[in-house]
Design a protein around this motif. Structure first.
Motif, PDB file in Angstrom:
ATOM      1  N   GLY A 114      33.191  35.304  36.261  1.00  0.00           N
ATOM      2  CA  GLY A 114      33.085  35.870  37.606  1.00  0.00           C
ATOM      3  C   GLY A 114      33.144  34.858  38.722  1.00  0.00           C
ATOM      4  O   GLY A 114      33.094  35.240  39.900  1.00  0.00           O
ATOM      5  N   GLY A 115      33.254  33.568  38.387  1.00  0.00           N
ATOM      6  CA  GLY A 115      33.306  32.545  39.431  1.00  0.00           C
ATOM      7  C   GLY A 115      34.609  32.539  40.203  1.00  0.00           C
ATOM      8  O   GLY A 115      34.685  32.002  41.309  1.00  0.00           O
ATOM      9  N   VAL A 116      35.659  33.130  39.616  1.00  0.00           N
ATOM     10  CA  VAL A 116      36.941  33.311  40.298  1.00  0.00           C
ATOM     11  C   VAL A 116      37.298  34.791  40.211  1.00  0.00           C
ATOM     12  O   VAL A 116      37.439  35.341  39.114  1.00  0.00           O
ATOM     13  N   TYR A 117      37.403  35.418  41.365  1.00  0.00           N
ATOM     14  CA  TYR A 117      37.757  36.839  41.416  1.00  0.00           C
ATOM     15  C   TYR A 117      39.265  36.961  41.630  1.00  0.00           C
ATOM     16  O   TYR A 117      39.809  36.377  42.572  1.00  0.00           O
ATOM     17  N   SER A 118      39.925  37.726  40.767  1.00  0.00           N
ATOM     18  CA  SER A 118      41.378  37.882  40.842  1.00  0.00           C
ATOM     19  C   SER A 118      41.759  39.331  41.107  1.00  0.00           C
ATOM     20  O   SER A 118      41.133  40.252  40.573  1.00  0.00           O
ATOM     21  N   PHE A 119      42.748  39.501  41.963  1.00  0.00           N
ATOM     22  CA  PHE A 119      43.266  40.838  42.245  1.00  0.00           C
ATOM     23  C   PHE A 119      44.726  40.726  42.664  1.00  0.00           C
ATOM     24  O   PHE A 119      45.248  39.626  42.868  1.00  0.00           O
ATOM     25  N   THR A 120      45.375  41.867  42.781  1.00  0.00           N
ATOM     26  CA  THR A 120      46.766  41.905  43.220  1.00  0.00           C
ATOM     27  C   THR A 120      46.815  42.441  44.642  1.00  0.00           C
ATOM     28  O   THR A 120      46.269  43.516  44.920  1.00  0.00           O
ATOM     29  N   ALA A 121      47.429  41.688  45.537  1.00  0.00           N
ATOM     30  CA  ALA A 121      47.525  42.117  46.936  1.00  0.00           C
ATOM     31  C   ALA A 121      48.365  43.390  47.014  1.00  0.00           C
ATOM     32  O   ALA A 121      49.513  43.411  46.560  1.00  0.00           O
ATOM     33  N   ARG A 122      47.788  44.442  47.584  1.00  0.00           N
ATOM     34  CA  ARG A 122      48.500  45.725  47.625  1.00  0.00           C
ATOM     35  C   ARG A 122      49.728  45.676  48.531  1.00  0.00           C
ATOM     36  O   ARG A 122      50.676  46.428  48.336  1.00  0.00           O
TER      37      ARG A 122
END
Length: 389
Positions: A114-122
Motif C-alpha cells: 500500500g505504500g504506492v497506490y496505482s490507478f489508471t487515469a480515466r
C-alpha cells in the motif's frame, strides 16, 4: 493526466477563539469546484487535513463530505496524515474510506503493501503510481525505515539521522514506479531551504526534521509536499512543490496567496503546474493607527480579521473602543513606539522600598499608560484591600 495538489487545510482551526468552519466550507467548495471544472483525474492532499488530532464532529463532517463529493465524481482521492492529524485514526478509517473510493494513509508502508497506490487515469488511460509518505516523527522514521526496507538501512553510525531514514523510505518506494507511467510522490515534511508560511508547528519543522529536496528521485514526475504553508517550488532534479495552505492559518501568513495547484503530467515529459487562486476565506490583516484613525477606516477593513497596533498611549477603555469600532479585531497591541522598551529591571530592595501606588505608577509609565482614571481605580481597590472594607 491531470490532478489537483492541495495540503494543510487545518479544518477545525480557530483564530483567537473565533471559529473558521464557514470559511473552510467555502474554501473546500472552491477546491471541489476547481476539480470539476478542470475535469481532473485525481486530488492529492498532502497532510494536515485537520488542525488537531482530535477534530470536532463538525470538522470531520465537513472533510468527509468534501472527500465524498470528489469520489462521487470518479476522482481518485489520495490523502496522507500530517503532523496535526492522527495517523492511527486515519489507519482505523482506511478500510471504510476505501470502500467509498477514498485512499487514506496514516502511516508509511512498503511499496507492495500500500505504500504506492496505482490507478489508471480515466482521461488518458495512462498508468499512475503515487508513493505516499505521511508525516514521520523522528522516532517513527527509524521504525518505519526498518519495517519497510530493512535491507536498505544504513550502518549503525548513522542511526538517528532523520534525513537518512527518510531517504531509505523514498528509495524503497521508488521501486514501485512504472517506467511507462506517471510516477508521483506525496509527503508531509520540511525541505531544507523551504520558506515557512508563518503558522507551522515549529517543533516539527526544524533541526532534525529537515530533508533536502535532492532526495527525491529524478524520475518522479511531480513531488506533492505538505507542511510548509507558503506556496513554493524547490530546486531539485524533479518538480518539487508545496501547494501551501488554502487559507491563511494565522497572522504570520497574511501575505501568503492561497492556491490549489493544477498539475498536468505525462510519461516522459516534465509536469506542468498552474496556480489556481482560492478567494473564499476572509483576509487576515494587520492595521495601525490611533483610535480615531482606526475608527475612521473601519469601513475599508470590511470583513477582514484584524490584528491592531494602536499608535497612541493606552487608557482605560481603549480595548472597548477598538472592539466597538472594529468588531473583527482579534489582537490589540500598543505600538512599540508608545511603550517603554527599557529593560525594566529593578531589584527586590527597590521594590520593597516603594508603595503599591508608586509601583503601579511605574508600571503604567512602562506600558505607556497615562490615564488618571486607571490610577484612581487602582487607589480605590488598593484602599479596599488594605483596609478590609
Amino acid at each position: 493526466m491531470k490532478f489537483l495538489h492541495t495540503s494543510d487545510w487545518h479544518v477545525g482551526k480557530t483564530l483567537k477563539g473565533r471559529p473558521r468552519l464557514d470559511e473552510h466550507k467555502a474554501v473546500l467548495a472552491e477546491i471541489v469546484g476547481h476539480a470539476r471544472a478542470k475535469d481532473v483525474d485525481a486530488v492529492v492532499i498532502s497532510g494536515d487535513i485537520y488542525d488537531t488530532s482530535a477534530p470536532t464532529a463538525e470538522a470531520q463532517r465537513l472533510v468527509i463530505a468534501t472527500l465524498l463529493a470528489l469520489a462521487k465524481d470518479d476522482i481518485e482521492v489520495i490523502a496522507i496524515a500530517g503532523n496535526h492529524d492522527s495517523g492511527s485514526t486515519f489507519e482505523a478509517f482506511r478500510p471504510l474510506m476505501g470502500v467509498a473510493g477514498i485512499n487514506l494513509y496514516g502511516q508509511a508502508r512498503a511499496k507492495d503493501k500500500g505504500g504506492v497506490y496505482s490507478f489508471t487515469a480515466r482521461s488518458t488511460g495512462e498508468p499512475v503510481n503515487v508513493a505516499v509518505i505521511p508525516f514521520l516523527s523522528q522516532r517513527y522514521a527509524v521504525r518505519a525505515a526498518q519495517l519497510i526496507a530493512p535491507g536498505d538501512n544504513v550502518p549503525a553510525r548513522n542511526v538517528g539521522s532523520y534525513d537518512q531514514w527518510v531517504r531509505n523510505i523514498v528509495d524503497h518506494l521508488q521501486g514501485g514506479y512504472d517506467p511507462d507511467g506517471v510516477n508521483l510522490m506525496t509527503a508531509h515534511l520540511t525541505c531544507t531551504g523551504g520558506a515557512f508560511g508563518g503558522g507551522e508547528r515549529m517543533a516539527q519543522s526544524i533541526f532534525e526534521y529537515h530533508v533536502p529536496a535532492a532526495i527525491f528521485p529524478i524520475d518522479t514526475h511531480y513531488v506533492a509536499l505538505g507542511h510548509l504553508h507558503r506556496r513554493q517550488e524547490l530546486p531539485a532534479g524533479c518538480p518539487v512543490h508545496y501547494s501551501g495552505s488554502p487559507l491563511a492559518v494565522d497572522f504570520g501568513e497574511e501575505e501568503n496567496t492561497p492556491t490549489v495547484l493544477l498539475v498536468e503530467a505525462s510519461p516522459g515529459a516534465p509536469a506542468k503546474v498552474t496556480d489556481l487562486p482560492l478567494r473564499s476565506a476572509r483576509r487576515l490583516r494587520t492595521v495601525e493607527g490611533t483610535v480615531e484613525q482606526l475608527r475612521a477606516a473601519a469601513e475599508e477593513y470590511g470583513e477582514d480579521w484584524l490584528r491592531v497596533r494602536v499608535k497612541q498611549s493606552t487608557y482605560a477603555g481603549l480595548r472597548d473602543d477598538i472592539i466597538e469600532a472594529l468588531p473583527n479585531a482579534l489582537e490589540i497591541h500598543i505600538h512599540s513606539d508608545f511603550t517603554n522598551t527599557g529593560s525594566g529591571k529593578v531589584s527586590s530592595v527597590q521594590v520593597a522600598a516603594k508603595t503599591p501606588a508608586e509601583l503601579f505608577a511605574e508600571y503604567c509609565a512602562h506600558v505607556g499608560s497615562d490615564d488618571e482614571r486607571v490610577r484612581a481605580m487602582f487607589d480605590t481597590i488598593n484602599d479596599e484591600l488594605t483596609t478590609g472594607r
